[in-house]
Write a protein that holds these residues in place. Structure first.
Motif, PDB file in Angstrom:
ATOM      1  N   ASP A  40       0.780  -1.411  -0.048  1.00 24.22           N
ATOM      2  CA  ASP A  40       0.401   0.327  -0.264  1.00 24.22           C
ATOM      3  C   ASP A  40       1.200   1.949  -0.032  1.00 24.22           C
ATOM      4  OD1 ASP A  40       0.605   0.430   2.596  1.00 24.22           O
ATOM      5  OD2 ASP A  40      -0.790  -0.295   3.588  1.00 24.22           O
ATOM      6  N   GLN A  41       0.261   2.601   0.251  1.00 25.33           N
ATOM      7  CA  GLN A  41       1.218   4.266   0.398  1.00 25.33           C
ATOM      8  C   GLN A  41       2.350   3.682   1.300  1.00 25.33           C
ATOM      9  OE1 GLN A  41      -1.656   6.923   0.631  1.00 25.33           O
ATOM     10  NE2 GLN A  41      -1.859   6.350  -1.560  1.00 25.33           N
ATOM     11  N   VAL A  42       2.186   2.507   2.317  1.00 25.93           N
ATOM     12  CA  VAL A  42       2.933   3.369   3.497  1.00 25.93           C
ATOM     13  C   VAL A  42       3.642   1.922   3.576  1.00 25.93           C
ATOM     14  CG1 VAL A  42       2.860   2.927   5.992  1.00 25.93           C
ATOM     15  CG2 VAL A  42       1.218   4.364   4.624  1.00 25.93           C
ATOM     16  N   LEU A  43       3.592   0.509   3.068  1.00 27.63           N
ATOM     17  CA  LEU A  43       4.707  -0.406   4.126  1.00 27.63           C
ATOM     18  C   LEU A  43       4.193  -1.417   2.290  1.00 27.63           C
ATOM     19  CD1 LEU A  43       5.385  -2.516   5.879  1.00 27.63           C
ATOM     20  CD2 LEU A  43       3.078  -3.359   5.933  1.00 27.63           C
ATOM     21  N   VAL A  44       5.381  -2.162   2.600  1.00 26.46           N
ATOM     22  CA  VAL A  44       5.596  -2.908   1.518  1.00 26.46           C
ATOM     23  C   VAL A  44       6.055  -4.648   1.896  1.00 26.46           C
ATOM     24  CG1 VAL A  44       6.647  -4.192  -0.667  1.00 26.46           C
ATOM     25  CG2 VAL A  44       6.431  -1.805  -0.667  1.00 26.46           C
ATOM     26  N   ILE A  45       4.922  -5.537   1.760  1.00 20.12           N
ATOM     27  CA  ILE A  45       5.390  -6.976   2.949  1.00 20.12           C
ATOM     28  C   ILE A  45       6.104  -8.567   1.317  1.00 20.12           C
ATOM     29  CG2 ILE A  45       4.743  -8.685   3.869  1.00 20.12           C
ATOM     30  CD1 ILE A  45       2.813  -6.773   5.167  1.00 20.12           C
ATOM     31  N   ASN A  46       7.167  -8.383   1.041  1.00 24.15           N
ATOM     32  CA  ASN A  46       7.430  -9.342   0.402  1.00 24.15           C
ATOM     33  C   ASN A  46       7.440 -10.728   1.422  1.00 24.15           C
ATOM     34  OD1 ASN A  46       9.156  -6.851  -0.534  1.00 24.15           O
ATOM     35  ND2 ASN A  46       9.274  -7.939  -2.473  1.00 24.15           N
ATOM     36  N   ALA A  47       7.468 -11.892  -0.354  1.00 20.66           N
ATOM     37  CA  ALA A  47       7.590 -13.326   0.085  1.00 20.66           C
ATOM     38  C   ALA A  47       8.000 -14.468  -0.287  1.00 20.66           C
ATOM     39  CB  ALA A  47       6.082 -13.737   1.042  1.00 20.66           C
ATOM     40  N   CYS A  48       8.174 -15.857   0.156  1.00 14.22           N
ATOM     41  CA  CYS A  48       8.493 -16.756  -0.837  1.00 14.22           C
ATOM     42  C   CYS A  48       8.411 -17.392  -0.090  1.00 14.22           C
ATOM     43  CB  CYS A  48       9.714 -16.644  -1.388  1.00 14.22           C
ATOM     44  SG  CYS A  48      11.259 -16.253  -0.377  1.00 14.22           S
ATOM     45  N   LYS A  49       7.943 -19.085  -0.414  1.00 11.19           N
ATOM     46  CA  LYS A  49       8.307 -20.393   0.292  1.00 11.19           C
ATOM     47  C   LYS A  49       9.944 -20.934   0.521  1.00 11.19           C
ATOM     48  CE  LYS A  49       4.131 -21.696  -2.587  1.00 11.19           C
ATOM     49  NZ  LYS A  49       3.614 -23.577  -3.179  1.00 11.19           N
ATOM     50  N   ASN A  50       9.734 -21.167   1.673  1.00  9.19           N
ATOM     51  CA  ASN A  50      10.724 -21.987   2.023  1.00  9.19           C
ATOM     52  C   ASN A  50      10.884 -23.462   2.712  1.00  9.19           C
ATOM     53  OD1 ASN A  50      10.520 -22.157   5.149  1.00  9.19           O
ATOM     54  ND2 ASN A  50      10.727 -20.291   5.390  1.00  9.19           N
ATOM     55  N   GLU A  51      11.820 -24.172   2.455  1.00  6.52           N
ATOM     56  CA  GLU A  51      11.648 -25.540   2.786  1.00  6.52           C
ATOM     57  C   GLU A  51      11.901 -25.656   4.036  1.00  6.52           C
ATOM     58  OE1 GLU A  51      10.597 -27.464   0.426  1.00  6.52           O
ATOM     59  OE2 GLU A  51      10.770 -25.785  -1.250  1.00  6.52           O
ATOM     60  N   LEU A  52      11.808 -25.016   5.234  1.00  2.65           N
ATOM     61  CA  LEU A  52      11.978 -25.420   6.770  1.00  2.65           C
ATOM     62  C   LEU A  52      10.667 -25.673   6.784  1.00  2.65           C
ATOM     63  CD1 LEU A  52      14.043 -22.518   7.057  1.00  2.65           C
ATOM     64  CD2 LEU A  52      15.565 -24.896   6.472  1.00  2.65           C
ATOM     65  N   PRO A  53      10.806 -26.087   8.273  1.00  2.00           N
ATOM     66  CA  PRO A  53       9.496 -26.184   8.809  1.00  2.00           C
ATOM     67  C   PRO A  53       9.021 -24.837   9.487  1.00  2.00           C
ATOM     68  CG  PRO A  53      11.525 -27.244  10.315  1.00  2.00           C
ATOM     69  CD  PRO A  53      11.902 -26.648   9.015  1.00  2.00           C
ATOM     70  N   HIS A  54       9.833 -23.802   9.817  1.00  2.02           N
ATOM     71  CA  HIS A  54       8.996 -22.711  10.394  1.00  2.02           C
ATOM     72  C   HIS A  54       8.882 -21.576   9.413  1.00  2.02           C
ATOM     73  CE1 HIS A  54      13.090 -23.023  10.973  1.00  2.02           C
ATOM     74  NE2 HIS A  54      13.247 -22.265  10.982  1.00  2.02           N
ATOM     75  N   ALA A  55       7.879 -20.363   9.572  1.00  2.00           N
ATOM     76  CA  ALA A  55       8.492 -19.221   8.734  1.00  2.00           C
ATOM     77  C   ALA A  55       9.978 -18.399   9.424  1.00  2.00           C
ATOM     78  CB  ALA A  55       7.580 -18.642   9.192  1.00  2.00           C
ATOM     79  N   ARG A  56      10.140 -17.685   8.412  1.00  2.00           N
ATOM     80  CA  ARG A  56      11.446 -16.821   8.610  1.00  2.00           C
ATOM     81  C   ARG A  56      10.659 -15.159   8.569  1.00  2.00           C
ATOM     82  NH1 ARG A  56      16.488 -18.390   5.350  1.00  2.00           N
ATOM     83  NH2 ARG A  56      17.563 -16.624   7.028  1.00  2.00           N
ATOM     84  N   LEU A  57      11.877 -14.516   9.007  1.00  2.00           N
ATOM     85  CA  LEU A  57      11.193 -12.686   9.101  1.00  2.00           C
ATOM     86  C   LEU A  57      12.326 -11.683   8.828  1.00  2.00           C
ATOM     87  CD1 LEU A  57       9.260 -10.280   9.659  1.00  2.00           C
ATOM     88  CD2 LEU A  57       9.816 -10.585  11.724  1.00  2.00           C
ATOM     89  N   GLY A  58      13.194 -10.924   7.828  1.00  2.00           N
ATOM     90  CA  GLY A  58      13.457 -10.082   7.870  1.00  2.00           C
ATOM     91  C   GLY A  58      12.979  -8.970   7.514  1.00  2.00           C
ATOM     92  N   LEU A  59      13.250  -7.581   7.929  1.00  2.00           N
ATOM     93  CA  LEU A  59      13.051  -6.598   7.972  1.00  2.00           C
ATOM     94  C   LEU A  59      14.414  -5.582   7.365  1.00  2.00           C
ATOM     95  CD1 LEU A  59      11.630  -5.907  11.686  1.00  2.00           C
ATOM     96  CD2 LEU A  59      10.276  -6.477   9.653  1.00  2.00           C
ATOM     97  N   SER A  60      13.729  -4.959   6.571  1.00  2.00           N
ATOM     98  CA  SER A  60      14.332  -4.068   5.643  1.00  2.00           C
ATOM     99  C   SER A  60      13.804  -3.004   5.660  1.00  2.00           C
ATOM    100  CB  SER A  60      14.313  -4.532   4.356  1.00  2.00           C
ATOM    101  OG  SER A  60      15.222  -3.345   3.434  1.00  2.00           O
ATOM    102  N   VAL A  61      14.440  -2.007   6.818  1.00  2.00           N
ATOM    103  CA  VAL A  61      14.011  -0.909   6.861  1.00  2.00           C
ATOM    104  C   VAL A  61      14.632   0.607   5.766  1.00  2.00           C
ATOM    105  CG1 VAL A  61      13.891   1.014   8.372  1.00  2.00           C
ATOM    106  CG2 VAL A  61      13.483  -1.035   8.832  1.00  2.00           C
ATOM    107  N   SER A  62      14.203   1.173   5.651  1.00  2.00           N
ATOM    108  CA  SER A  62      14.326   2.625   4.185  1.00  2.00           C
ATOM    109  C   SER A  62      15.315   3.392   5.505  1.00  2.00           C
ATOM    110  CB  SER A  62      13.527   3.469   3.394  1.00  2.00           C
ATOM    111  OG  SER A  62      13.302   4.733   3.170  1.00  2.00           O
ATOM    112  N   ARG A  63      16.062   4.342   5.222  1.00  2.00           N
ATOM    113  CA  ARG A  63      17.017   4.860   5.321  1.00  2.00           C
ATOM    114  C   ARG A  63      16.379   6.463   5.441  1.00  2.00           C
ATOM    115  NH1 ARG A  63      23.157   3.525   3.968  1.00  2.00           N
ATOM    116  NH2 ARG A  63      22.842   0.855   4.518  1.00  2.00           N
ATOM    117  N   ARG A  64      15.471   6.510   4.112  1.00  2.00           N
ATOM    118  CA  ARG A  64      14.888   8.626   4.015  1.00  2.00           C
ATOM    119  C   ARG A  64      13.803   8.882   5.603  1.00  2.00           C
ATOM    120  NH1 ARG A  64      11.325   8.552  -0.704  1.00  2.00           N
ATOM    121  NH2 ARG A  64      11.022   5.574  -0.665  1.00  2.00           N
TER     122      ARG A  64
END
Length: 64
Positions: A40-64
């Motif tokens: 949306d105008q504020v947030l972008v969420i990217n995802a992809c499948k993995n072969e693990l039995p659990h989800a993983r999280l990564g945060l990427s924050v803009s420098r501006r």
């Protein structure tokens, strides 16, 4: 009146452990190349499948 979410989460860890986090550039690049996202105008969420039995999280924050 107590909050049912607070009661459910008491004592439970609210953190993603080291093995549940996306930390290296190669893994972030893999997620960015995926065509799965929501935005949306504020947030972008990217995802992809993995072969693990659990989800993983990564945060990427803009420098501006």
């Amino acid at each position: 009146m107590s909050n049912p979410v607070d009661a459910t989460c008491k004592g439970a860890s609210q953190r993603f452990g080291r093995h549940q986090r996306i930390r290296c550039r190669r893994d972030f690049d893999r997620v960015y190349r995926s065509d799965v996202f929501a935005a949306d105008q504020v947030l972008v969420i990217n995802a992809c499948k993995n072969e693990l039995p659990h989800a993983r999280l990564g945060l990427s924050v803009s420098r501006r």
